[in-house]
Design a protein around this motif. Structure first.
Motif, short mmCIF file in Angstrom:
data_model
loop_
_atom_site.label_atom_id
_atom_site.label_comp_id
_atom_site.label_asym_id
_atom_site.label_seq_id
_atom_site.Cartn_x
_atom_site.Cartn_y
_atom_site.Cartn_z
N ASN A 142 0.82 -1.22 0.00
CA ASN A 142 0.00 0.00 0.00
C ASN A 142 0.85 1.26 0.00
O ASN A 142 0.47 2.28 -0.58
CB ASN A 142 -0.93 0.00 1.21
CG ASN A 142 -2.06 -0.99 1.08
OD1 ASN A 142 -2.45 -1.36 -0.03
ND2 ASN A 142 -2.57 -1.45 2.21
N SER A 143 2.00 1.17 0.64
CA SER A 143 2.85 2.35 0.78
C SER A 143 3.44 2.85 -0.54
O SER A 143 3.86 4.00 -0.63
CB SER A 143 3.97 2.07 1.77
OG SER A 143 4.77 0.98 1.32
N VAL A 144 3.48 1.97 -1.55
CA VAL A 144 4.12 2.37 -2.81
C VAL A 144 3.24 2.18 -4.04
O VAL A 144 3.65 2.49 -5.15
CB VAL A 144 5.44 1.59 -3.02
CG1 VAL A 144 6.40 1.86 -1.87
CG2 VAL A 144 5.19 0.10 -3.20
N LYS A 145 2.04 1.67 -3.87
CA LYS A 145 1.24 1.27 -5.03
C LYS A 145 0.90 2.43 -5.96
O LYS A 145 0.64 2.20 -7.15
CB LYS A 145 -0.04 0.58 -4.57
CG LYS A 145 -0.99 1.48 -3.78
CD LYS A 145 -2.23 0.70 -3.36
CE LYS A 145 -3.20 1.57 -2.59
NZ LYS A 145 -4.42 0.82 -2.20
N ASP A 146 0.89 3.64 -5.45
CA ASP A 146 0.58 4.78 -6.31
C ASP A 146 1.81 5.36 -6.99
O ASP A 146 1.68 6.22 -7.88
CB ASP A 146 -0.09 5.88 -5.48
CG ASP A 146 -1.45 5.46 -4.95
OD1 ASP A 146 -1.82 5.92 -3.86
OD2 ASP A 146 -2.12 4.64 -5.62
N ARG A 147 3.00 4.87 -6.62
CA ARG A 147 4.24 5.45 -7.16
C ARG A 147 5.13 4.44 -7.87
O ARG A 147 5.97 4.81 -8.68
CB ARG A 147 5.04 6.12 -6.04
CG ARG A 147 4.32 7.26 -5.34
CD ARG A 147 5.25 7.97 -4.36
NE ARG A 147 5.66 7.10 -3.27
CZ ARG A 147 6.93 6.80 -2.99
NH1 ARG A 147 7.92 7.31 -3.72
NH2 ARG A 147 7.22 6.00 -1.97
N PHE A 148 4.98 3.16 -7.54
CA PHE A 148 5.85 2.14 -8.10
C PHE A 148 5.07 1.24 -9.06
O PHE A 148 3.88 1.00 -8.86
CB PHE A 148 6.45 1.28 -6.99
CG PHE A 148 7.45 1.96 -6.11
CD1 PHE A 148 7.67 3.33 -6.16
CD2 PHE A 148 8.19 1.21 -5.21
CE1 PHE A 148 8.59 3.95 -5.34
CE2 PHE A 148 9.12 1.82 -4.37
CZ PHE A 148 9.31 3.19 -4.43
N SER A 149 5.76 0.75 -10.06
CA SER A 149 5.17 -0.25 -10.94
C SER A 149 6.20 -1.35 -11.19
O SER A 149 7.41 -1.12 -11.09
CB SER A 149 4.73 0.39 -12.26
OG SER A 149 5.84 0.89 -12.97
N ILE A 150 5.70 -2.53 -11.52
CA ILE A 150 6.55 -3.68 -11.76
C ILE A 150 6.18 -4.28 -13.10
O ILE A 150 5.01 -4.32 -13.47
CB ILE A 150 6.43 -4.71 -10.62
CG1 ILE A 150 7.46 -5.83 -10.77
CG2 ILE A 150 5.01 -5.26 -10.52
CD1 ILE A 150 7.54 -6.75 -9.54
N SER A 151 7.18 -4.76 -13.80
CA SER A 151 6.94 -5.41 -15.09
C SER A 151 8.06 -6.42 -15.32
O SER A 151 9.06 -6.43 -14.60
CB SER A 151 6.90 -4.38 -16.22
OG SER A 151 8.13 -3.69 -16.32
N ARG A 152 7.88 -7.25 -16.32
CA ARG A 152 8.92 -8.23 -16.64
C ARG A 152 8.96 -8.46 -18.14
O ARG A 152 7.94 -8.37 -18.83
CB ARG A 152 8.75 -9.51 -15.87
CG ARG A 152 7.54 -10.36 -16.24
CD ARG A 152 7.34 -11.50 -15.23
NE ARG A 152 8.42 -12.47 -15.24
CZ ARG A 152 8.59 -13.40 -14.30
NH1 ARG A 152 7.75 -13.46 -13.27
NH2 ARG A 152 9.58 -14.28 -14.39
N ASP A 153 10.13 -8.79 -18.60
CA ASP A 153 10.35 -9.17 -19.99
C ASP A 153 11.03 -10.53 -19.95
O ASP A 153 12.23 -10.63 -19.73
CB ASP A 153 11.24 -8.13 -20.69
CG ASP A 153 11.45 -8.42 -22.16
OD1 ASP A 153 11.28 -9.58 -22.57
OD2 ASP A 153 11.79 -7.50 -22.90
N ASN A 154 10.25 -11.57 -20.13
CA ASN A 154 10.78 -12.93 -19.99
C ASN A 154 11.81 -13.26 -21.07
O ASN A 154 12.71 -14.07 -20.84
CB ASN A 154 9.64 -13.94 -19.98
CG ASN A 154 8.84 -13.89 -18.69
OD1 ASN A 154 9.34 -13.51 -17.64
ND2 ASN A 154 7.57 -14.26 -18.77
N ALA A 155 11.68 -12.66 -22.21
CA ALA A 155 12.67 -12.89 -23.27
C ALA A 155 14.05 -12.39 -22.84
O ALA A 155 15.07 -12.93 -23.25
CB ALA A 155 12.24 -12.21 -24.55
#
Length: 119
Positions: free
Chosen positions: A59-72
């Protein structure tokens, strides 16, 4: 699998910064980001499942942080915005058999990358 986190550095408050975590080989594990500030416990920040279809955030970062991945590229990213001095910490990436906020479910850890946010 071995994990290598990078992208940390010294930044001013208010800017954005992106971290990367490269895995030594392709994996179907869920990946998470954690951080540990001096004198504090390691805290969960974000997680993503192997396909990228599900994410979880503190909750403390959900409005400022994002996560993603590139499996390749066997890489997971943490994009951080509006950084604050309180975000100063060592940031770790980790792998888990399932997407979870529970730190003890992550059994593979990277070495960490230091983020310092100046005011």
């Amino acid at each position: 699998v071995q994990l290598q986190a990078s992208g940390g550095g010294l930044v001013q408050a208010g800017v954005s910064l992106g971290l990367s975590c490269v895995a030594s080989k392709q994996t179907d594990r869920s990946m998470g980001w954690f951080r540990q500030a001096p004198g504090k416990e390691r805290e969960f920040l974000a997680a993503i499942n192997w396909s990228g279809s599900a994410t979880m955030f503190a909750n403390s970062v959900k409005d400022r942080f994002s996560i993603s991945r590139d499996n390749a590229k066997t890489t997971v990213y943490l994009q951080m915005s509006s950084l604050k001095p309180d975000d100063t910490a060592i940031y770790y990436c980790a792998a888990s058999p399932e997407i979870t906020v529970q730190r003890d479910k992550y059994d593979i850890w990277g070495q960490g990358t230091l983020v310092t946010v100046s005011s």
